[in-house]
Design a protein around this motif. Structure first.
Motif, PDB file in Angstrom:
ATOM      1  N   TYR B  37     -59.898 105.952   2.927  1.00 17.99           N
ATOM      2  CA  TYR B  37     -60.923 105.860   1.893  1.00 17.99           C
ATOM      3  C   TYR B  37     -61.531 107.241   1.698  1.00 17.99           C
ATOM      4  CZ  TYR B  37     -61.190 100.755   1.439  1.00 17.99           C
ATOM      5  OH  TYR B  37     -60.926  99.433   1.157  1.00 17.99           O
ATOM      6  N   PHE B  91     -62.127 108.881   5.180  1.00 19.68           N
ATOM      7  CA  PHE B  91     -62.213 108.010   6.337  1.00 19.68           C
ATOM      8  C   PHE B  91     -60.894 107.276   6.550  1.00 19.68           C
ATOM      9  CE2 PHE B  91     -66.621 108.433   7.314  1.00 19.68           C
ATOM     10  CZ  PHE B  91     -67.252 108.669   6.112  1.00 19.68           C
ATOM     11  N   THR B 101     -63.618  95.570  10.279  1.00 21.52           N
ATOM     12  CA  THR B 101     -62.920  96.781   9.871  1.00 21.52           C
ATOM     13  C   THR B 101     -63.519  97.959  10.614  1.00 21.52           C
ATOM     14  OG1 THR B 101     -62.441  95.870   7.692  1.00 21.52           O
ATOM     15  CG2 THR B 101     -62.400  98.266   7.904  1.00 21.52           C
ATOM     16  N   PHE B 103     -63.946 102.005  11.012  1.00 17.71           N
ATOM     17  CA  PHE B 103     -63.854 103.296  10.353  1.00 17.71           C
ATOM     18  C   PHE B 103     -63.799 104.419  11.391  1.00 17.71           C
ATOM     19  CE2 PHE B 103     -64.906 102.994   5.745  1.00 17.71           C
ATOM     20  CZ  PHE B 103     -65.046 101.618   5.650  1.00 17.71           C
ATOM     21  N   GLY B 104     -63.061 105.469  11.073  1.00 21.29           N
ATOM     22  CA  GLY B 104     -63.159 106.698  11.844  1.00 21.29           C
ATOM     23  C   GLY B 104     -64.438 107.436  11.469  1.00 21.29           C
ATOM     24  N   ALA B 105     -64.682 108.536  12.156  1.00 16.90           N
ATOM     25  CA  ALA B 105     -65.911 109.299  11.926  1.00 16.90           C
ATOM     26  C   ALA B 105     -65.861 110.124  10.645  1.00 16.90           C
ATOM     27  CB  ALA B 105     -66.189 110.209  13.118  1.00 16.90           C
TER      28      ALA B 105
END
Lengths: 114, 113
Positions: B37, B91, B101, B103-105
């Motif tokens: 994203y 992301f 879900t 998310f990465g940082a």
């Protein structure tokens, strides 16, 4: 199609107060998820609502609660606000029956706790 | 526990050049979905590309493509012919088919004219 709409866009609250954030999902979507995004970080999953029930929850205290209405719109409530609750709150909607469904996000509500 | 790691807090690319954003993840599930994203300064999160774990073929969407290495649990995003409008936070996202879900940082991408 208006997509996902969130209100308000900005909000300032005092420590200890309560706040309600609102989300209207994209037309045709039945699932709403809420995320907290602190400045400079990735979104953290709060919880998800489907069929008016909380289906799964992230690592957030009970001060965070929600609701989903029959029209699929949703609210996020936060009680006893702390300074650390200051963040961008994102709402995302999707279709639960489609496993790889794209989640559509709103523009978020910027909450500042002073 | 399921995790998503983006080891590059910031990346920079010259306009028209190619850049690759890294992502590794961990899950015990065999069936899952991965997404990239984009979040521009407007804050609106926008889907860039998605990959089903059961598909070996790497997903491609115009100038965006992924390198999905399932055994290594790696999911990198390649942006070709970078444009100024590509500047944003990116992301990497893991969905294991449940309601949660991860998310990465994020990686902040700067595009230089």
């Amino acid at each position: 199609d208006a997509g996902v709409t969130q209100s308000p866009t900005h909000l300032i609250k005092t420590r200890g107060q309560q706040v309600t954030l609102r989300c209207s999902p994209k037309s045709g979507h039945d699932t709403v998820s809420w995320y907290q995004q602190a400045l400079g970080q990735g979104p953290q999953f709060i919880f998800q609502y489907y069929e008016e029930e909380e289906r799964q929850r992230g690592n957030f205290p009970d001060r965070f609660s929600g609701h989903q209405y029959p029209n699929y719109s949703s609210e996020l409530n936060v009680n006893a606000l702390l300074l650390g609750d200051s963040a961008l709150y994102l709402c995302a909607s999707s279709l639960v029956v489609v496993r790889n469904t794209e989640a559509f996000f709103g523009q978020g509500t910027r909450l500042t706790v002073v | 526990a399921q995790t998503v790691t983006q080891s590059q807090p910031e990346m920079s690319v010259q306009e028209a050049e190619t850049v690759t954003l890294s992502c590794t993840y961990d899950t015990s599930e065999s069936d899952y979905y991965l997404f990239w994203y984009k979040q521009p300064p407007s804050r609106q999160m926008i889907l860039v590309i998605r990959q089903e774990a059961y598909k070996q073929q790497n997903a491609t969407e115009n100038r965006f493509s992924v390198n999905f290495q399932k055994a290594a649990k790696s999911f990198s995003l390649k942006i070709s012919d970078s444009q100024l409008g590509d500047a944003a936070m990116y992301f990497c996202v893991l969905n294991t088919g449940g309601f949660k879900t991860i998310f990465g940082a994020g990686t902040r991408l700067f595009v230089k004219a």
